[in-house]
Scaffold this motif. Sequence first.
Motif, PDB file in Angstrom:
ATOM      1  N   PHE A 108       4.281  -5.528   2.928  1.00 28.92           N
ATOM      2  CA  PHE A 108       2.844  -5.806   2.913  1.00 28.92           C
ATOM      3  C   PHE A 108       2.223  -5.419   1.568  1.00 28.92           C
ATOM      4  CE2 PHE A 108       4.154  -4.960   7.279  1.00 28.92           C
ATOM      5  CZ  PHE A 108       3.725  -6.120   7.908  1.00 28.92           C
ATOM      6  N   VAL A 109       2.760  -4.361   0.962  1.00 22.98           N
ATOM      7  CA  VAL A 109       2.269  -3.960  -0.352  1.00 22.98           C
ATOM      8  C   VAL A 109       2.589  -5.032  -1.382  1.00 22.98           C
ATOM      9  CG1 VAL A 109       2.514  -2.252  -2.195  1.00 22.98           C
ATOM     10  CG2 VAL A 109       2.421  -1.496   0.183  1.00 22.98           C
ATOM     11  N   LEU A 110       3.790  -5.598  -1.308  1.00 24.83           N
ATOM     12  CA  LEU A 110       4.160  -6.675  -2.234  1.00 24.83           C
ATOM     13  C   LEU A 110       3.246  -7.883  -2.055  1.00 24.83           C
ATOM     14  CD1 LEU A 110       8.062  -6.478  -2.013  1.00 24.83           C
ATOM     15  CD2 LEU A 110       6.571  -5.606  -3.820  1.00 24.83           C
ATOM     16  N   LEU A 111       2.910  -8.171  -0.794  1.00 22.42           N
ATOM     17  CA  LEU A 111       1.969  -9.264  -0.540  1.00 22.42           C
ATOM     18  C   LEU A 111       0.605  -8.957  -1.147  1.00 22.42           C
ATOM     19  CD1 LEU A 111       1.041 -11.872   0.878  1.00 22.42           C
ATOM     20  CD2 LEU A 111       0.611 -10.477   2.921  1.00 22.42           C
ATOM     21  N   ALA A 112       0.177  -7.693  -1.005  1.00 23.23           N
ATOM     22  CA  ALA A 112      -1.127  -7.307  -1.537  1.00 23.23           C
ATOM     23  C   ALA A 112      -1.168  -7.422  -3.061  1.00 23.23           C
ATOM     24  CB  ALA A 112      -1.449  -5.873  -1.105  1.00 23.23           C
ATOM     25  N   ILE A 113      -0.051  -7.104  -3.712  1.00 25.92           N
ATOM     26  CA  ILE A 113      -0.009  -7.185  -5.175  1.00 25.92           C
ATOM     27  C   ILE A 113      -0.245  -8.617  -5.652  1.00 25.92           C
ATOM     28  CG2 ILE A 113       1.512  -6.948  -7.179  1.00 25.92           C
ATOM     29  CD1 ILE A 113       2.773  -4.546  -5.816  1.00 25.92           C
ATOM     30  N   ALA A 114       0.184  -9.596  -4.857  1.00 22.89           N
ATOM     31  CA  ALA A 114       0.046 -10.993  -5.269  1.00 22.89           C
ATOM     32  C   ALA A 114      -1.369 -11.530  -5.087  1.00 22.89           C
ATOM     33  CB  ALA A 114       1.023 -11.863  -4.474  1.00 22.89           C
TER      34      ALA A 114
ATOM     35  N   ILE B  36      -5.630  -4.221   2.384  1.00 23.51           N
ATOM     36  CA  ILE B  36      -4.311  -4.178   3.021  1.00 23.51           C
ATOM     37  C   ILE B  36      -3.617  -2.856   2.742  1.00 23.51           C
ATOM     38  CG2 ILE B  36      -2.012  -5.203   2.997  1.00 23.51           C
ATOM     39  CD1 ILE B  36      -3.330  -7.902   2.465  1.00 23.51           C
ATOM     40  N   PHE B  37      -3.640  -2.443   1.483  1.00 19.99           N
ATOM     41  CA  PHE B  37      -2.923  -1.219   1.110  1.00 19.99           C
ATOM     42  C   PHE B  37      -3.537   0.020   1.762  1.00 19.99           C
ATOM     43  CE2 PHE B  37      -2.586   2.466  -1.745  1.00 19.99           C
ATOM     44  CZ  PHE B  37      -1.205   2.646  -1.717  1.00 19.99           C
ATOM     45  N   ALA B  38      -4.859   0.175   1.680  1.00 20.28           N
ATOM     46  CA  ALA B  38      -5.513   1.380   2.191  1.00 20.28           C
ATOM     47  C   ALA B  38      -5.396   1.477   3.701  1.00 20.28           C
ATOM     48  CB  ALA B  38      -6.979   1.394   1.753  1.00 20.28           C
ATOM     49  N   LYS B  39      -5.784   0.420   4.391  1.00 21.57           N
ATOM     50  CA  LYS B  39      -5.769   0.474   5.854  1.00 21.57           C
ATOM     51  C   LYS B  39      -4.346   0.488   6.397  1.00 21.57           C
ATOM     52  CE  LYS B  39     -10.300  -1.720   6.337  1.00 21.57           C
ATOM     53  NZ  LYS B  39     -11.086  -2.831   6.900  1.00 21.57           N
ATOM     54  N   GLY B  40      -3.456  -0.284   5.765  1.00 21.43           N
ATOM     55  CA  GLY B  40      -2.062  -0.275   6.207  1.00 21.43           C
ATOM     56  C   GLY B  40      -1.413   1.085   6.037  1.00 21.43           C
TER      57      GLY B  40
ATOM     58  N   ILE C 296     -11.343   2.939  13.850  1.00 21.32           N
ATOM     59  CA  ILE C 296     -12.422   3.235  12.907  1.00 21.32           C
ATOM     60  C   ILE C 296     -12.014   2.850  11.486  1.00 21.32           C
ATOM     61  CG2 ILE C 296     -13.842   5.074  11.911  1.00 21.32           C
ATOM     62  CD1 ILE C 296     -13.582   6.529  14.612  1.00 21.32           C
ATOM     63  N   VAL C 297     -10.764   3.135  11.127  1.00 18.10           N
ATOM     64  CA  VAL C 297     -10.278   2.766   9.791  1.00 18.10           C
ATOM     65  C   VAL C 297     -10.332   1.251   9.594  1.00 18.10           C
ATOM     66  CG1 VAL C 297      -8.226   2.689   8.320  1.00 18.10           C
ATOM     67  CG2 VAL C 297      -8.838   4.813   9.485  1.00 18.10           C
ATOM     68  N   VAL C 298      -9.911   0.508  10.604  1.00 17.59           N
ATOM     69  CA  VAL C 298      -9.858  -0.956  10.490  1.00 17.59           C
ATOM     70  C   VAL C 298     -11.247  -1.556  10.320  1.00 17.59           C
ATOM     71  CG1 VAL C 298      -9.323  -3.066  11.771  1.00 17.59           C
ATOM     72  CG2 VAL C 298      -7.672  -1.191  11.712  1.00 17.59           C
TER      73      VAL C 298
END
Length: 249
Positions: A74-80, A108-112, A31-33
């Motif tokens: 993944f957070v670092l990827l999201a920042i870019a 990415i950040f929220a769902k991850g 459901i989150v995804v």
Amino acid sequence: MGGALFLERVSPVHRLAPEVKIAAVLLFTIIVVITPRTEFWAFGGYALLLAIVAVAARVPALWLAKRATIELPFVLLAIALPFAGQGERVDWLGLSLSLDGIHGAWNIFAKGTLGVVASLLLAATTTMRDLILGLDRLRCPAVFTQIATFMLRYLDVLADDARRMRIARLARGYDPRFLWQVKAFAVSVGALFLRAYERGERVYLAMVSRGYTGRLPRTSENRAPMSQWVTAAALPVATAGIALIAGLG
């Protein structure tokens, strides 16, 4: 066989059967995804539900925060993404950011984060043995559960083999630490693989001689009562309610 992430606690969540917890976490994650990334308040509602589960399971927030750092790459990827994204751009503090990139980073950040925290709560309240048992009760392919069972059973044995091989190498005055010395490490990994393969063959032959037919005997046929399914369903049902309200809004 509790597992490195299992927390020994007395809580309603710990007492639930493993299959109901696995099903609840799986449905929650799905459901989150599928929730649109622009439904910001819905993700806040999901986080609140996980916080309630954590309190009920007596899992400390600091414990979750430390182990949730596994998603840092993944957070670092999201920042870019806001800087590298295309499309409409917005100015913020003198920086030109892509609107699609900002939404992608948030997605990415929220769902991850929600997925990682939900998985950590499952691992903290369920032993590895019970996780495998729960997967078996949910009719997970027998090959998968058997491989996982043997992996857990012999992981310590393999780790001990690797430790003895390292001690033997050090006793001979060789301790490779640089890239050009990687050959010694590769040889050790190869030897460890051969040992594991030979041990697996011996274990398999011993099991066949004792009547193994391709499926491990069930240790317990006890099924989770309907009351536990109803209790565990509270999480995905509440999650679906939040998603439905967000969609209607």
